[in-house]
Design a protein around this motif. Sequence first.
Motif, PDB file in Angstrom:
ATOM      1  N   GLN A 140       0.750  -1.124  -0.024  1.00 21.83           N
ATOM      2  CA  GLN A 140      -0.072   0.025  -0.061  1.00 21.83           C
ATOM      3  C   GLN A 140       0.943   1.316   0.112  1.00 21.83           C
ATOM      4  OE1 GLN A 140      -2.455  -0.723   3.594  1.00 21.83           O
ATOM      5  NE2 GLN A 140      -3.284  -2.423   2.625  1.00 21.83           N
ATOM      6  N   GLU A 141       1.908   1.153   0.726  1.00 23.36           N
ATOM      7  CA  GLU A 141       2.625   2.366   0.923  1.00 23.36           C
ATOM      8  C   GLU A 141       3.507   2.691  -0.386  1.00 23.36           C
ATOM      9  OE1 GLU A 141       2.200   4.458   3.222  1.00 23.36           O
ATOM     10  OE2 GLU A 141       1.960   3.508   5.038  1.00 23.36           O
ATOM     11  N   ALA A 142       4.006   1.499  -0.918  1.00 22.92           N
ATOM     12  CA  ALA A 142       4.647   1.782  -2.260  1.00 22.92           C
ATOM     13  C   ALA A 142       3.645   2.258  -3.490  1.00 22.92           C
ATOM     14  CB  ALA A 142       5.237   0.369  -2.816  1.00 22.92           C
ATOM     15  N   ALA A 143       2.412   1.803  -3.265  1.00 17.96           N
ATOM     16  CA  ALA A 143       1.446   2.353  -4.385  1.00 17.96           C
ATOM     17  C   ALA A 143       1.165   3.715  -4.092  1.00 17.96           C
ATOM     18  CB  ALA A 143       0.198   1.552  -4.409  1.00 17.96           C
ATOM     19  N   ALA A 144       1.096   4.189  -2.937  1.00 20.01           N
ATOM     20  CA  ALA A 144       0.930   5.539  -2.634  1.00 20.01           C
ATOM     21  C   ALA A 144       2.208   6.338  -3.099  1.00 20.01           C
ATOM     22  CB  ALA A 144       0.841   5.748  -1.102  1.00 20.01           C
ATOM     23  N   LEU A 145       3.313   5.733  -2.832  1.00 21.94           N
ATOM     24  CA  LEU A 145       4.615   6.578  -3.368  1.00 21.94           C
ATOM     25  C   LEU A 145       4.773   6.477  -4.948  1.00 21.94           C
ATOM     26  CD1 LEU A 145       7.421   7.772  -2.726  1.00 21.94           C
ATOM     27  CD2 LEU A 145       8.344   5.104  -3.288  1.00 21.94           C
ATOM     28  N   GLN A 146       4.006   5.666  -5.692  1.00 18.75           N
ATOM     29  CA  GLN A 146       3.769   5.678  -7.256  1.00 18.75           C
ATOM     30  C   GLN A 146       3.031   6.648  -7.352  1.00 18.75           C
ATOM     31  OE1 GLN A 146       2.217   2.089  -9.004  1.00 18.75           O
ATOM     32  NE2 GLN A 146       2.525   2.951 -11.045  1.00 18.75           N
ATOM     33  N   ALA A 147       1.863   7.122  -6.727  1.00 17.64           N
ATOM     34  CA  ALA A 147       0.727   8.038  -6.852  1.00 17.64           C
ATOM     35  C   ALA A 147       1.345   9.600  -6.772  1.00 17.64           C
ATOM     36  CB  ALA A 147      -0.487   7.767  -5.991  1.00 17.64           C
ATOM     37  N   VAL A 148       2.197   9.674  -5.675  1.00 17.37           N
ATOM     38  CA  VAL A 148       3.005  11.110  -5.449  1.00 17.37           C
ATOM     39  C   VAL A 148       4.063  11.485  -6.215  1.00 17.37           C
ATOM     40  CG1 VAL A 148       1.967  11.189  -2.921  1.00 17.37           C
ATOM     41  CG2 VAL A 148       4.106  10.169  -3.271  1.00 17.37           C
ATOM     42  N   ALA A 149       4.588  10.213  -6.631  1.00 15.45           N
ATOM     43  CA  ALA A 149       5.764  10.417  -7.736  1.00 15.45           C
ATOM     44  C   ALA A 149       5.085  11.227  -8.910  1.00 15.45           C
ATOM     45  CB  ALA A 149       6.546   9.202  -8.007  1.00 15.45           C
ATOM     46  N   THR A 150       4.259  10.543  -9.530  1.00 19.22           N
ATOM     47  CA  THR A 150       3.093  10.995 -10.710  1.00 19.22           C
ATOM     48  C   THR A 150       2.929  12.371 -10.338  1.00 19.22           C
ATOM     49  OG1 THR A 150       2.436   8.634 -10.805  1.00 19.22           O
ATOM     50  CG2 THR A 150       1.346  10.312 -12.224  1.00 19.22           C
ATOM     51  N   GLN A 151       2.489  12.774  -9.199  1.00 18.92           N
ATOM     52  CA  GLN A 151       2.037  14.141  -9.138  1.00 18.92           C
ATOM     53  C   GLN A 151       3.239  15.165  -9.158  1.00 18.92           C
ATOM     54  OE1 GLN A 151      -0.101  13.732  -5.289  1.00 18.92           O
ATOM     55  NE2 GLN A 151      -1.847  12.646  -6.279  1.00 18.92           N
ATOM     56  N   GLY A 152       4.424  14.742  -8.742  1.00 16.79           N
ATOM     57  CA  GLY A 152       5.783  15.228  -8.666  1.00 16.79           C
ATOM     58  C   GLY A 152       5.886  16.271  -7.836  1.00 16.79           C
ATOM     59  N   GLU A 153       5.387  16.388  -6.624  1.00 13.41           N
ATOM     60  CA  GLU A 153       5.818  17.396  -5.412  1.00 13.41           C
ATOM     61  C   GLU A 153       6.942  16.577  -4.547  1.00 13.41           C
ATOM     62  OE1 GLU A 153       4.865  20.194  -5.033  1.00 13.41           O
ATOM     63  OE2 GLU A 153       3.319  20.435  -6.425  1.00 13.41           O
ATOM     64  N   ILE A 154       8.040  17.062  -4.597  1.00 11.80           N
ATOM     65  CA  ILE A 154       9.180  16.568  -4.018  1.00 11.80           C
ATOM     66  C   ILE A 154       8.976  16.495  -2.473  1.00 11.80           C
ATOM     67  CG2 ILE A 154      11.744  16.759  -3.400  1.00 11.80           C
ATOM     68  CD1 ILE A 154      12.328  17.877  -5.833  1.00 11.80           C
ATOM     69  N   ALA A 155       8.354  17.208  -1.800  1.00 13.31           N
ATOM     70  CA  ALA A 155       8.070  17.084  -0.380  1.00 13.31           C
ATOM     71  C   ALA A 155       7.126  16.144  -0.261  1.00 13.31           C
ATOM     72  CB  ALA A 155       7.322  18.582   0.235  1.00 13.31           C
ATOM     73  N   ASP A 156       6.282  15.766  -0.923  1.00 15.17           N
ATOM     74  CA  ASP A 156       5.323  14.870  -0.908  1.00 15.17           C
ATOM     75  C   ASP A 156       5.880  13.419  -0.993  1.00 15.17           C
ATOM     76  OD1 ASP A 156       3.258  16.588  -0.073  1.00 15.17           O
ATOM     77  OD2 ASP A 156       2.281  16.255  -2.281  1.00 15.17           O
ATOM     78  N   ILE A 157       6.849  13.394  -2.023  1.00 18.34           N
ATOM     79  CA  ILE A 157       7.308  12.183  -2.389  1.00 18.34           C
ATOM     80  C   ILE A 157       8.226  11.629  -1.241  1.00 18.34           C
ATOM     81  CG2 ILE A 157       9.114  11.153  -4.102  1.00 18.34           C
ATOM     82  CD1 ILE A 157       8.236  13.221  -6.215  1.00 18.34           C
ATOM     83  N   LYS A 158       9.108  12.905  -0.795  1.00 21.28           N
ATOM     84  CA  LYS A 158      10.142  12.373   0.528  1.00 21.28           C
ATOM     85  C   LYS A 158       9.169  11.953   1.698  1.00 21.28           C
ATOM     86  CE  LYS A 158      13.584  15.175   1.895  1.00 21.28           C
ATOM     87  NZ  LYS A 158      14.510  16.387   2.144  1.00 21.28           N
ATOM     88  N   THR A 159       8.236  12.558   1.994  1.00 21.42           N
ATOM     89  CA  THR A 159       7.176  12.179   3.153  1.00 21.42           C
ATOM     90  C   THR A 159       6.956  10.527   3.071  1.00 21.42           C
ATOM     91  OG1 THR A 159       6.294  14.379   3.601  1.00 21.42           O
ATOM     92  CG2 THR A 159       5.061  12.453   4.492  1.00 21.42           C
ATOM     93  N   GLN A 160       6.368  10.376   1.649  1.00 25.28           N
ATOM     94  CA  GLN A 160       5.865   8.904   1.242  1.00 25.28           C
ATOM     95  C   GLN A 160       6.849   7.962   1.232  1.00 25.28           C
ATOM     96  OE1 GLN A 160       2.764   7.854   1.450  1.00 25.28           O
ATOM     97  NE2 GLN A 160       3.454   5.734   1.224  1.00 25.28           N
ATOM     98  N   PHE A 161       8.116   8.577   0.933  1.00 20.75           N
ATOM     99  CA  PHE A 161       9.399   7.503   0.599  1.00 20.75           C
ATOM    100  C   PHE A 161       9.746   7.151   2.227  1.00 20.75           C
ATOM    101  CE2 PHE A 161      13.833   7.012   0.271  1.00 20.75           C
ATOM    102  CZ  PHE A 161      13.948   6.007  -0.695  1.00 20.75           C
ATOM    103  N   GLY A 162       9.542   8.064   3.172  1.00 17.15           N
ATOM    104  CA  GLY A 162       9.867   7.818   4.356  1.00 17.15           C
ATOM    105  C   GLY A 162       8.805   6.689   5.160  1.00 17.15           C
ATOM    106  N   LYS A 163       7.771   6.615   4.636  1.00 18.94           N
ATOM    107  CA  LYS A 163       6.807   5.388   4.899  1.00 18.94           C
ATOM    108  C   LYS A 163       6.924   4.041   4.318  1.00 18.94           C
ATOM    109  CE  LYS A 163       2.917   8.807   5.738  1.00 18.94           C
ATOM    110  NZ  LYS A 163       1.514   9.443   5.535  1.00 18.94           N
ATOM    111  N   VAL A 164       7.541   4.402   3.100  1.00 15.90           N
ATOM    112  CA  VAL A 164       7.827   2.943   2.538  1.00 15.90           C
ATOM    113  C   VAL A 164       9.036   2.291   3.402  1.00 15.90           C
ATOM    114  CG1 VAL A 164       8.924   1.914   0.366  1.00 15.90           C
ATOM    115  CG2 VAL A 164       7.061   3.714   0.309  1.00 15.90           C
ATOM    116  N   GLY A 165       9.947   3.217   3.584  1.00 15.74           N
ATOM    117  CA  GLY A 165      11.099   2.931   4.366  1.00 15.74           C
ATOM    118  C   GLY A 165      10.873   2.146   5.617  1.00 15.74           C
ATOM    119  N   ALA A 166       9.821   2.808   6.320  1.00  6.73           N
ATOM    120  CA  ALA A 166       9.370   2.416   7.502  1.00  6.73           C
ATOM    121  C   ALA A 166       8.833   1.002   7.485  1.00  6.73           C
ATOM    122  CB  ALA A 166       8.488   3.134   8.238  1.00  6.73           C
TER     123      ALA A 166
END
Lengths: 153, 153
Positions: free
Chosen positions: A114-140
């Motif tokens: 689920q977290e990786a799917a959400a990362l793909q979604a924010v990557a598509t939107q292209g806001e770096i701050a959001d990508i960083k936050t979600q990337f942290g959740k995938v890492g967790a």
Amino acid sequence: MKIKVALGLMLSAATLAAFAGPVEEQIKARQSAYAFLGWNTHLIKSQVSDHPETYNKEKVIAAATVMAAIAKAPLLDLYGPGTDQGTGWKPSHLKADYFQKQDEIRQINDTFAQEAAALQAVATQGEIADIKTQFGKVGAACKSCHDQIRVRD
Amino acid sequence: MKIKVALGLMLSAATLAAFAGPVEEQIKARQSAYAFLGWNTHLIKSQVSDHPETYNKEKVIAAATVMAAIAKAPLLDLYGPGTDQGTGWKPSHLKADYFQKQDEIRQINDTFAQEAAALQAVATQGEIADIKTQFGKVGAACKSCHDQIRVRD
């Protein structure tokens, strides 16, 4: 009757083994999945954290797409009996008590997907701050699984 | 002036190397990608050709999604100078003349990505005959690249 049931179980186990492959192949396939995940993780971290001047939206989308796809793959099929022993590309790092934690691991695996799917979604939107936050959740999610089932180097 | 240009080239090479990683890491990452591709290829072949009675639409979609994502990843970034030599998980099988075939390889890689994307699309539709046909086209793209750049076992 008992013989019939036993034979049925043996056949199921044989079919499953044929599907997932021998122990060494299962270990090798999952090590490959995690290694390639790692490379894509590195690509994203590099572009959104370490060297933001290199950020390339399409490359981050491609990497996040790989991560989401691998996270959704049936990786747990590669954790058959005996795969806490044996060697794929390198010796298995799976803790022996993995097999007593099936429900917990399945839950962690779902969260990871689920977290990786959400990362793909924010990557598509292209806001770096959001990508960083979600990337942290995938890492967790990665870490919570490592803590449970991976023998430390 | 010459010194400046040479320094610029050295810095670019250093940046590129930092991005893709050392030769061994590049080889390991691409071997991982292809090995996990191989596992997913096996899953699809098993379900649409060898054991059609095991066909599971969601599992075939998941496998085709992995294949499409990996095929679209910047795998060619993992073929840096020197990666025809060296060892990742195993010794590199890259032919030395890879570096003289860049345009051709880029074209084959694009075809591979397109055929894998098409496989993902037909997997989602769920017609086994169409999946088989498209799976064959992906296999042909794999083979055309192997024939060009991979040293046979």
